[in-house]
Design an enzyme around this catalytic site. Structure first.
Site, short mmCIF file in Angstrom:
data_model
loop_
_atom_site.label_atom_id
_atom_site.label_comp_id
_atom_site.label_asym_id
_atom_site.label_seq_id
_atom_site.Cartn_x
_atom_site.Cartn_y
_atom_site.Cartn_z
N GLU A 244 0.83 -1.21 0.00
CA GLU A 244 0.00 0.00 0.00
C GLU A 244 0.87 1.26 0.00
OE1 GLU A 244 -4.11 1.79 0.97
OE2 GLU A 244 -3.69 -0.34 1.14
N PHE B 146 -0.05 -14.14 -0.54
CA PHE B 146 1.18 -14.53 0.14
C PHE B 146 1.69 -15.80 -0.53
CE2 PHE B 146 -1.83 -12.74 3.29
CZ PHE B 146 -1.27 -11.48 3.35
#
Length: 144
Positions: free
Chosen positions: A73, A97
């Site tokens: 982000e 992930f």
């Protein structure tokens, strides 16, 4: 150099080492708490690094998934700010992930998928020792 000057400079050409140092020294908030460092800032590409420390780990001794989300982000949001010429907000963060990390450095790179007037879509790939460990698609919205 103020943030708006940094964004303007990065929109024209990649930031030089002096401007990157100023940006990193001015880092505050979550970026500072996590220890995110900006390595390359230019229109269409931002690279960051995070040196894994004990406060990044979950109880099992692996980097917490939230760290990857936050790293992505921050990386893509700055890229979005350079592209938009001003502030952006994240409106969706989808992180996969891929491989666990316990120590070392995670490098992230944000590149645009789509840069629209109302929203932007960024791809962020995170690597550890040249191995892809997480991937994020982040949608941002300019708020000028």
């Amino acid at each position: 150099m103020k943030l708006d000057e940094i964004l303007t400079a990065a929109a024209r050409a990649p930031l030089n080492n002096g401007a990157l140092q100023q940006l990193n020294e001015a880092t505050a908030g979550l970026d500072a708490a996590l220890g995110i460092r900006y390595l390359h800032v230019a229109h269409g590409r931002v690279r960051t690094a995070l040196h894994v420390a004990s406060h990044h780990l979950q109880p099992a001794g692996l980097v917490n998934g939230g760290v990857y989300c936050a790293l992505a982000e921050s990386t893509a949001s700055l890229a979005g700010m350079v592209a938009a010429g001003g502030p952006v907000v994240g409106i969706n963060n989808d992180t996969d992930f891929i491989s666990a990390v316990k120590a070392g450095v995670i490098e992230a790179e944000a590149t645009p998928i789509q840069l629209g007037r109302r929203t932007q879509l960024w791809q962020v790939e995170m690597h550890h020792r040249d191995k892809l460990v997480a991937r994020t698609t982040l949608r941002t919205m300019p708020v000028n």
